[in-house]
Design an enzyme around this catalytic site. Structure first.
Site, short mmCIF file in Angstrom:
data_model
loop_
_atom_site.label_atom_id
_atom_site.label_comp_id
_atom_site.label_asym_id
_atom_site.label_seq_id
_atom_site.Cartn_x
_atom_site.Cartn_y
_atom_site.Cartn_z
N GLU A 168 146.50 41.73 -7.88
CA GLU A 168 146.27 42.24 -6.52
C GLU A 168 146.36 43.76 -6.43
O GLU A 168 147.23 44.30 -5.71
CB GLU A 168 147.27 41.61 -5.54
CG GLU A 168 147.22 40.10 -5.48
CD GLU A 168 148.06 39.51 -4.35
OE1 GLU A 168 148.83 40.25 -3.73
OE2 GLU A 168 147.93 38.30 -4.09
N GLU A 367 146.89 32.12 -7.66
CA GLU A 367 148.03 31.94 -6.73
C GLU A 367 147.51 31.26 -5.47
O GLU A 367 146.43 31.58 -4.98
CB GLU A 367 148.66 33.26 -6.29
CG GLU A 367 149.55 33.92 -7.30
CD GLU A 367 150.17 35.22 -6.77
OE1 GLU A 367 150.47 35.32 -5.57
OE2 GLU A 367 150.33 36.15 -7.59
#
Ligand code: BG6
Length: 463
Positions: A168, A367
């Site tokens: 991220e 995720e």
């Protein structure tokens, strides 16, 4: 077994963690400080109930026990990150032998248990010494990162086949340079753009080194939190606002890392607002020639957007939100503890977008998960009855299954996460694990969802 939702053979079932959130031992065995250790020392009141990263889930000492638990709930793969400041305490220079031993043992123990290790090199945890030199604003730090990446490939590349440059990468840009939820707590759009750009360069440079070393059968990717931007309506003003949000928060990393170039519209937007970063000669080719082999997708929530209702205050700092308003869709389903909307179809929309617009690049869900506060209230017969988490996973998997049936190149599903861990400034407020952590005793106890996922992984699907 004939199942309604059967997943492809060799599907990856597992979970993800990051070093700072789970290892603990933050000052043991020669680890250097990273920005989280430092920020917590400086401003402990910014962390929920004043809990910092020193101990977390004590994985550094308990990884063998934890790997057994992973095995028991059916993991065939597991993603963790290397702590840069544990391996190279100053960020640049001498290696910490104890850290090499730890990561070697961890990898070997996973392999011994038939769990494939996926390694991520950077999960929000800049070594403090390098942050003091400007972090990713400084190209020297990009070079230090490249050296660190090369070191990891050499140390562990004989056994690890799946690598990630970043998790991220937009989040440290948002948190550290726009919205004040990561150190160094800067609010400055231009600097944020520079950090984002230099992170893309760091990704390309690490990939270049990876290719040079010719890691046998290895693949290298990046993990992006792709948050679909849904417009409130088809009104052109809403569509324009949603497109801008998509450019800033998704395509700013997705396009350069997968396609090797930035969207023209994004460059125009950045340019017309005087936000262009400093670029070095040769950067364009570097990005073009070093794209990822595959993608990890983190998905928690959608982004809903509408046209801006009011003119921004001309004296307040420019932010991405000057171009759109967030939209609260009536009737939306919420995870109230985290304040995130739950929209399962988002996972399907992301996969279809990759199929249609990104050459169906290989991907997996790296995720997905649901953080819930005060889970002890759901204990019955000694076990947290987290049916809400089971529903959450099942509904997402149903949409993922549909995407795969329609030809999307998705290879697995990893949950955030296998054991409750430290959620940055939220510390242990919201719990995400299949396994409950008793913070006082460090005892690990299966939740109902652990038994459920075990069956799903064993059967490679469910009804
Ligand atoms: C992802 C991160 O953004 O979401 C994790 O990769 C993080 O590090 C997870 O913990 C859940 O978010 P949070 O803020 O509730 O911990």
């Amino acid at each position: 077994m004939n199942l309604k939702y059967k997943f492809p053979e060799n599907f990856w079932w597992g979970s993800a963690v990051s070093a700072t959130q789970i290892e603990g031992a933050s000052k043991e065995d020669g680890k250097g400080l990273n920005i989280w250790d430092y920020w917590y020392e400086k401003e402990p009141y910014r962390f929920f109930e004043g809990i910092g990263p020193e101990i977390t889930s004590d994985f550094y000492h308990r990884y063998k026990e934890d790997i057994k638990l992973m095995k028991e709930i059916g993991h065939n793969s597991f993603r963790f990150s290397i702590s840069w400041s544990r391996l190279i305490p100053n960020g640049n220079g001498n290696l910490n032998e104890k850290a090499i031993d730890f990561y070697n043992d961890l990898i070997n123990e996973l392999l011994k248990n038939d769990i494939e290790p996926f390694i991520n090199l950077y999960h929000f945890d800049m070594p403090l010494e390098l942050q003091n030199k400007g972090g990713f604003e400084n190209r020297d730090v990009v070079d230090a990162y490249t050296e660190y990446a090369k070191t990891c490939f050499k140390l562990f590349g004989d056994r690890v086949k799946r690598w990630f440059t970043f998790n991220e990468p937009i989040v440290p840009v948002e948190g550290g340079y726009l919205y004040d939820f990561h150190y160094p707590n800067v609010v400055d759009f231009k600097r944020a753009v520079q950090v984002a750009y230099n992170t893309v360069i760091a990704n390309a440079k690490a990939i270049k080194e990876f290719k040079k070393l010719n890691i046998k059968k290895g693949k290298i990717g990046i993990i992006l939190n792709l948050t679909p931007s849904y417009p409130r309506s088809n009104n052109p003003a809403d569509l324009k606002a949603a497109n801008i949000a998509d450019l800033f928060f998704n395509r700013s990393f997705l396009d350069p890392t997968v396609k090797g170039e930035y969207p023209k519209e994004l460059i125009e937007l950045i340019k017309s607002n005087n936000l262009l970063p400093i670029v070095f000669d040769g950067d364009k080719d570097l990005i073009k020639n070093n794209t990822v082999d595959f993608l990890g997708i983190n998905y928690y929530q959608p982004r809903r957007v509408k046209a801006k209702a009011c003119m921004p205050n001309p004296e307040s700092p420019l932010l991405p939100d000057d171009f759109f308003d967030n939209y609260e869709m009536p009737g939306r389903k919420m995870n109230v503890y985290r304040g995130w909307e739950i929209y399962e179809k988002g996972i399907y929309d992301i996969a279809i977008n990759l199929k249609e617009n990104y050459n169906n690049i290989e991907s997996y869900i790296s995720e997905n998960g649901m953080g819930v506060q005060n889970e002890e209230r759901f204990i019955k017969d000694g076990i947290i009855q987290d049916d809400y988490r089971i529903d959450f996973i099942r509904e997402h998997l149903i949409w993922l299954h549909k995407a795969i049936e329609e030809g999307c190149n998705v290879k697995g599903y990893h949950m955030w996460t296998f054991i409750d861990n430290w959620s940055w400034t939220n510390a242990y407020k919201n719990r995400y694990g299949f396994i409950q952590l008793d913070l006082k005793t460090q005892k690990r106890i299966f939740k109902k969802s652990a038994y459920w996922i075990k069956e799903v992984a064993k059967n490679n699907g469910f009804n």
